[in-house]
Structures are given as structure tokens and as C-alpha cells.
Write an enzyme that holds these catalytic residues in place. Structure first.
Site, PDB file in Angstrom:
ATOM      1  CG  ASP A  58      42.800  23.895  56.986  1.00  0.00           C
ATOM      2  OD1 ASP A  58      43.179  23.498  55.860  1.00  0.00           O
ATOM      3  OD2 ASP A  58      41.662  24.377  57.200  1.00  0.00           O
TER       4      ASP A  58
ATOM      5  CD  GLU B 274      32.335  23.881  53.893  1.00  0.00           C
ATOM      6  OE1 GLU B 274      31.795  24.564  54.779  1.00  0.00           O
ATOM      7  OE2 GLU B 274      32.800  24.344  52.854  1.00  0.00           O
TER       8      GLU B 274
ATOM      9  CD  GLU C  24      44.827  30.738  52.800  1.00  0.00           C
ATOM     10  OE1 GLU C  24      44.029  30.067  53.488  1.00  0.00           O
ATOM     11  OE2 GLU C  24      44.934  31.967  52.882  1.00  0.00           O
TER      12      GLU C  24
ATOM     13  CG  ASP D 131      37.514  28.145  56.251  1.00  0.00           C
ATOM     14  OD1 ASP D 131      38.646  28.619  56.435  1.00  0.00           O
ATOM     15  OD2 ASP D 131      37.116  27.725  55.150  1.00  0.00           O
TER      16      ASP D 131
HETATM   17  C1  GLA Z   1      39.231  26.673  52.484  1.00  0.00           C
HETATM   18  C2  GLA Z   1      39.012  25.517  53.460  1.00  0.00           C
HETATM   19  C3  GLA Z   1      39.959  25.635  54.650  1.00  0.00           C
HETATM   20  C4  GLA Z   1      41.411  25.827  54.184  1.00  0.00           C
HETATM   21  C5  GLA Z   1      41.510  26.931  53.126  1.00  0.00           C
HETATM   22  C6  GLA Z   1      42.885  27.022  52.514  1.00  0.00           C
HETATM   23  O1  GLA Z   1      38.859  27.879  53.077  1.00  0.00           O
HETATM   24  O2  GLA Z   1      37.687  25.482  53.931  1.00  0.00           O
HETATM   25  O3  GLA Z   1      39.838  24.489  55.472  1.00  0.00           O
HETATM   26  O4  GLA Z   1      41.957  24.622  53.718  1.00  0.00           O
HETATM   27  O5  GLA Z   1      40.582  26.732  52.077  1.00  0.00           O
HETATM   28  O6  GLA Z   1      43.817  27.412  53.466  1.00  0.00           O
END
Ligand code: GLA
Length: 354
Positions: A29, A149, A26, A161
Site C-alpha cells: 500500500d 496514525e 502485503e 487498514d
Molecule cells: C500495516 C500498515 C498497512 C500495511 C501493512 C502491511 O498494517 O498499517 O498500511 O502497510 O502493515 O501490508
């Protein structure tokens, strides 16, 4: 309402994309690190047909909302910003996008950290790929969705995501190196299944401190003289940073390590669960993206027999938790924990098993 009732025409194409739940990795990325999401059965479906006039018309079944717009108009708000964003990034990439009637329906919960926005972007782009016969592979679809996004929903998100929605399936965990985009579909730990539960505390990414965390990580990487925090693996390297940058970096370094450990073959469900528990503690204490309701739901899960591990999932600040539990026990455990959680005055609900 169906497509015909709204647009007085039949759809020409239809495509779907799933939401995702992240098991480990988490806030790694956008630091070029490692993630381990999987798809969920809830999905978004987008159907479309060319518009009879010079405007795009977007309709959302769940929101009962219609937006009529030209691509030269300012970015709209809400669900249509993602659809509009997908059309804009395609146009920017040099594709010709005619005015369209676009119909959206979704079972992915909104605002729970299960990537309803990525599912909408990927489903929209898949539908456009099929309608306009575009030469886009699944990775390119994810990259365009991420650009939509970032540019049109104002969230400086990473690629997890959209990659999960575009490339993950229900039977595997998707290991992804977000720098190289190297990936592998891995089996779940044996004799285990997943629970996903909502804390009932809604979360709004853009206003939630997400962009602030990302800026802190970039600042830490700059002070450490590396391209991204992914390039640091030794905790000794961060001792001279001051808090909160040291805390943020410690989370990213240890979280990347947890994903790499989780990838090792033959890891037991118990060991996997321990990594999830450690991830939650790190998100709570070092990354400071948990909230009391998430902590109490995670605590309830962690203290229930046959639960191997639990953590918040997604960006945090509210939203959902994921747990790994003994195979065949998910439904009973989820209901038991939900009852105990609701007894403390929260709402909450079960998303998986669905
Ligand atoms: C959101 C973002 C992802 C990632 C998560 C945390 O979902 O869209 O890119 O950074 O938060 O892990």
C-alpha cells in the site's frame, strides 16, 4: 465498567468499526500498489458525549485506563494517542472539536496485525461525524485515520487498514488500488472459508522495522526513477539494484501481480491458496518480515489437508496468519493446527472462526 459509571452521564452517540485481515497484498500500500483485505467480526466501539469541563477524557475498557488531556498537551502514549490523533487531525482540517468524554471498548486483538489501531481510528471518527454532524464520507474518514496514525502514533503506514475498516464488510474481499483508491467488493473464492490464527509472538509496528522497509522502498523507487514501486512491473528493471533494495522491490512487484491475479474472476480456491503460499515465501525471503514462529505456524497450516494456502498477514514480525481452507472445515482445522503448534512450545490462538 460502563459509560455511565466512568463519566456519570449517558453517551450521546456511538459508532463501531471492524478490524481487518489482509488476504493478499502485503507491504504494497505504501508503494501505491494493490491490496485485498476483508473485515473481521471483531470490532471497536466508541461512544462519546461533550465533556463538562475544558479537558478531553478518554477511557478504555480493556486497558482499564483513563487519560485526561487538552489538545494543546503533548501526544499521549498508548490507545489514547489514536483518539487524540483523530481529534487533532480534525482540528487541523478546520473542524471545531469541543472537549469530549470518549469511551472505547474493543474485541479486536491488539498487536496481532488485525488493525486494532485502524478500527479505533475509524470508530472514533465515525462517532465524531455523528456527534458533530460532520460532512465526511467513508474514504475521507479512512484518510483522516491514516493521518492520525502517521502524525500521532509515529507509524508511516499506508492507507489499507483504515480503508478496510471503513469500507470492507464480512461477506467480501475489498480490492483496492491504493494510488487511485478505486475499489471493488469481490466474492470470496467458492467452497472456501478463512482461518485467522495468532502466532503468540507480539509485534510493535513502530519499532519493528516497518518504517525501515518503507524507506528502503522509497530509496529503490528513487534509484529506478519512478514515483513508487507500483510503477515497475518487469523484474528485469530491478536487476541492477543491490540487495536488500532488489529483494524489497522484487517482493512488491510480485505481490502486486499476485493481487491482480487473485482479482480475476473464476479463480479457484486452490489457485488463490497458491498465491497466498507464494506471498508468504516472498515476505519471508525477500521482504524479511517473517519470524520463526510465523513460519512454523504457516508451515503447519500449509501441510494440513484441506488447506488451500496460508501466509502471515499484516506487517509481520509476529502477529497473525491467515489461511484459506475448504468450506465447513475451518473450525476443525484451526483446532488441529493450534494443538500441533502449541505442542512445539508456542501459545497461539484462533481468531477466525470466532
Ligand atoms: C500495516 C500498515 C498497512 C500495511 C501493512 C502491511 O498494517 O498499517 O498500511 O502497510 O502493515 O501490508
Amino acid at each position: 465498567m460502563n459509560f455511565e459509571q466512568i463519566f456519570n452521564a449517558s453517551p450521546k452517540v456511538q459508532a463501531s468499526a471492524p478490524g481487518r485481515v489482509n488476504l493478499l497484498g502485503e507491504h504494497t500500500d505504501y508503494n501505491d500498489g494493490f491490496v485485498l483485505p476483508t473485515a473481521i467480526s471483531q470490532q471497536t466501539t466508541v461512544s462519546m458525549v461533550p465533556s463538562p469541563n475544558d479537558r478531553h477524557h478518554f477511557y478504555s475498557v480493556e486497558l482499564e485506563e483513563q487519560v485526561d488531556i487538552r489538545l494543546t498537551d503533548p501526544t499521549p502514549k498508548g490507545f489514547s494517542s489514536y483518539v487524540y490523533g483523530c481529534l487533532k487531525v480534525l482540528a487541523q482540517a478546520g473542524y471545531t472539536v469541543p472537549p469530549l468524554n470518549i469511551f472505547v471498548t474493543s474485541s479486536v486483538p491488539i498487536g496481532s496485525g488485525l488493525s486494532s489501531s485502524a478500527a479505533l481510528e475509524v470508530a472514533t471518527l465515525r462517532s465524531l461525524r455523528s456527534l458533530l454532524d460532520l460532512d465526511l464520507d467513508d474514504v475521507r474518514i479512512a484518510q483522516l485515520g491514516q493521518q492520525a496514525e502517521i502524525q500521532y502514533a509515529g507509524v508511516a503506514c499506508g492507507i489499507m487498514d483504515q480503508m478496510a475498516s471503513s469500507l470492507a464488510d464480512l461477506q467480501h474481499m475489498l480490492f483496492l488500488d491504493t494510488r487511485s483508491l478505486d475499489r471493488q467488493l469481490l466474492p470470496f473464492p467458492t467452497n472456501a472459508e478463512m482461518i485467522v490464527m495468532d502466532s503468540g509472538v507480539p509485534r510493535t509496528l513502530a519499532t519493528s522495522g516497518y518504517n525501515q522497509r518503507r524507506a528502503e522502498c522509497e530509496e529503490a523507487a528513487q534509484q529506478l526513477g519512478v514515483k513508487a514501486l507500483r510503477d515497475i512491473t518487469d523484474l528485469q528493471a530491478i536487476v541492477h539494484l543491490s540487495d536488500p533494495l532488489r529483494q524489497r522491490s522484487r517482493h512488491v512487484i510480485t505481490e502486486n501481480d499476485r493481487v491482480l491475479r487473485a482479482r480475476s474472476a473464476n479463480l479457484s480456491a486452490i489457485e488463490f491458496g497458491e498465491l497466498m503460499n507464494a506471498s508468504h515465501a516472498s515476505l519471508r525471503d525477500d521482504y524479511e518480515v517473517s519470524v520463526p514462529a510465523l513460519d512454523s505456524l504457516v508451515n503447519l497450516l500449509q501441510s494440513t489437508p484441506n488447506v488451500f494456502g496460508a501466509r502471515l498477514t499484516g506487517a509481520g514480525f509476529g502477529g497473525a496468519c491467515v489461511a484459506l481452507v475448504a468450506a465447513g472445515k475451518g473450525d476443525a482445522i484451526a483446532h488441529e493446527v493450534l494443538a500441533r503448534y502449541q505442542a512445539t512450545g508456542h501459545t497461539g490462538q484462533i481468531f477466525v472462526p470466532s
